[in-house]
Design a protein around this motif. Structure first.
Motif, PDB file in Angstrom:
ATOM      1  N   ILE A 130       0.868  -1.172   0.000  1.00 52.02           N
ATOM      2  CA  ILE A 130       0.000   0.000   0.000  1.00 52.02           C
ATOM      3  C   ILE A 130       0.904   1.220   0.000  1.00 52.02           C
ATOM      4  O   ILE A 130       1.667   1.443   0.947  1.00 52.02           O
ATOM      5  N   ASP A 132       0.304   4.726  -0.305  1.00 44.03           N
ATOM      6  CA  ASP A 132       0.035   5.959   0.415  1.00 44.03           C
ATOM      7  C   ASP A 132      -1.382   5.934   0.976  1.00 44.03           C
ATOM      8  O   ASP A 132      -2.110   4.937   0.862  1.00 44.03           O
ATOM      9  N   GLU A 133      -1.772   7.052   1.594  1.00 41.41           N
ATOM     10  CA  GLU A 133      -3.081   7.137   2.232  1.00 41.41           C
ATOM     11  C   GLU A 133      -4.216   6.931   1.235  1.00 41.41           C
ATOM     12  O   GLU A 133      -5.224   6.305   1.549  1.00 41.41           O
ATOM     13  N   GLU A 135      -4.236   5.132  -1.443  1.00 38.23           N
ATOM     14  CA  GLU A 135      -4.341   3.712  -1.772  1.00 38.23           C
ATOM     15  C   GLU A 135      -4.926   2.924  -0.606  1.00 38.23           C
ATOM     16  O   GLU A 135      -5.688   1.970  -0.800  1.00 38.23           O
ATOM     17  N   LEU A 136      -4.596   3.312   0.619  1.00 29.60           N
ATOM     18  CA  LEU A 136      -5.192   2.672   1.788  1.00 29.60           C
ATOM     19  C   LEU A 136      -6.698   2.908   1.818  1.00 29.60           C
ATOM     20  O   LEU A 136      -7.491   1.989   2.073  1.00 29.60           O
ATOM     21  N   ARG A 179      -6.661  -0.024   9.924  1.00 28.87           N
ATOM     22  CA  ARG A 179      -5.346   0.517  10.280  1.00 28.87           C
ATOM     23  C   ARG A 179      -4.820  -0.158  11.551  1.00 28.87           C
ATOM     24  O   ARG A 179      -3.628  -0.469  11.655  1.00 28.87           O
ATOM     25  N   CYS A 198       1.362   2.170   5.139  1.00 30.60           N
ATOM     26  CA  CYS A 198       1.654   2.910   3.909  1.00 30.60           C
ATOM     27  C   CYS A 198       3.161   3.094   3.722  1.00 30.60           C
ATOM     28  O   CYS A 198       3.867   3.544   4.635  1.00 30.60           O
ATOM     29  N   ASP A 200       4.803   5.262   1.996  1.00 32.51           N
ATOM     30  CA  ASP A 200       5.312   6.635   2.097  1.00 32.51           C
ATOM     31  C   ASP A 200       5.472   7.054   3.552  1.00 32.51           C
ATOM     32  O   ASP A 200       6.390   7.813   3.894  1.00 32.51           O
ATOM     33  N   GLN A 223       0.276   6.558  12.977  1.00 27.29           N
ATOM     34  CA  GLN A 223      -0.811   5.731  12.455  1.00 27.29           C
ATOM     35  C   GLN A 223      -1.914   5.537  13.503  1.00 27.29           C
ATOM     36  O   GLN A 223      -3.104   5.520  13.174  1.00 27.29           O
TER      37      GLN A 223
END
Length: 296
Positions: A130, A132-133, A135-136, A179, A198, A200, A223
């Motif tokens: 995954i 970045d955010e 894509e999450l 998460r 993620c 990144d 996170q």
């Protein structure tokens, strides 16, 4: 109590009662805490259908979570065909699908969520990282949310505006839950070669996911803060369901807070071992909600 629950759910055929009982045994084995919450906090007539949905989701995950991405894609395609045939025929050679078909017949919304879940599984079997955010969030929308809605749809309100608010609350809740899942299981996922933090964010903190050092601690805290923000936004979720379901939904949200507390306590040690909620705290939460249910 289980026989009474089957009676109230309208499951009277001997073979189907055995099928549901088999799924109950499986759910109690792999999701004991969740089953206990459903058993003591939900109306009896809903319990068998929740069990059927959870058992189906677990069976699906088990079938498509082994081997290479190609192996998983083949397994998913085969399973997809079996599921759709069971829903079309109202029957199957597999007990888990016989239960799913009956539950879908009793609760028609389930059928649409099964379809969304199976489509979301295509993303689940294919992903490796995954980035970045965004894509999450896409992963949660396409896979995690449909998985949650297999059971959550059984609690959904009838009013259209309330249904919309409920669905939005479920989205916030599952984003937090996913998460937290990725943080709890970090050490195991890294060893398996597929983690959900993620990329990144990992790079931004300069973290090595195999080392319990301050950089990883900062990543975990960041996170966890993001999960906490979604949990806070999901706080009104119990108000959108009928009063009979509110103790269960409050407990569900409350358990996520306990899981998040455990993640924060674990911090960088998540590189070497998983975390989980305090069992006494979770039991106290369920007892509190059960007492409130009886009182109300």
């Amino acid at each position: 109590m289980w026989k009474r629950a089957l009676d109230r759910a309208g499951v009277r055929e001997p073979r189907l009662r055995r099928d549901y009982t088999e799924q109950r045994t499986a759910v109690r084995r792999f999701a004991a805490a969740e089953y206990a919450a459903a058993r003591i906090l939900l109306p009896a007539e809903l319990l068998p259908h929740v069990v059927a949905a959870v058992a189906f989701m677990h069976d699906t995950d088990d079938r498509v979570d082994r081997g290479t991405p190609e192996d998983r894609a083949v397994a998913l395609a085969e399973w997809d065909g079996l599921v759709r045939k069971a829903l079309a025929d109202g029957d199957s050679d597999l007990p888990v699908l016989r239960c799913l078909a009956r539950t879908a017949a009793c609760h028609p919304d389930v059928r649409g969520h099964v379809d969304e879940f199976l489509r979301g599984c295509e993303r689940e079997v294919a992903w490796r990282t995954i980035v970045d955010e965004e894509e999450l969030r896409q992963y949660v929308r396409e896979y995690s949310l449909p998985a949650l809605m297999l059971t959550a749809c059984l609690l959904s309100p009838e009013d259209a505006s309330q249904r919309t608010a409920f669905a939005e609350g479920c989205h916030l809740l599952i984003r937090a839950m996913q998460r937290i899942d990725f943080l709890e299981d970090l050490s195991e996922d890294v060893r398996a070669g597929r983690h959900g933090v993620c990329a990144d964010a990992v790079a931004r903190h300069g973290a090595d996911l195999t080392r319990p050092d301050p950089a990883l601690g900062r990543l975990v805290e960041e996170q966890a803060d993001r999960a906490a923000a979604d949990l806070t936004a999901a706080t009104p979720l119990p108000t959108f369901v009928t009063p009979a379901y509110r103790p269960f939904v409050r407990a569900l949200v409350g358990v996520q807070r306990l899981r998040l507390d455990a993640v924060r306590r674990a911090g960088p040690s998540l590189a070497t071992r998983p975390s989980g909620p305090s069992a006494p705290a979770a039991a106290l939460l369920l007892l509190r909600e059960y007492a409130r249910r009886i009182r109300d």
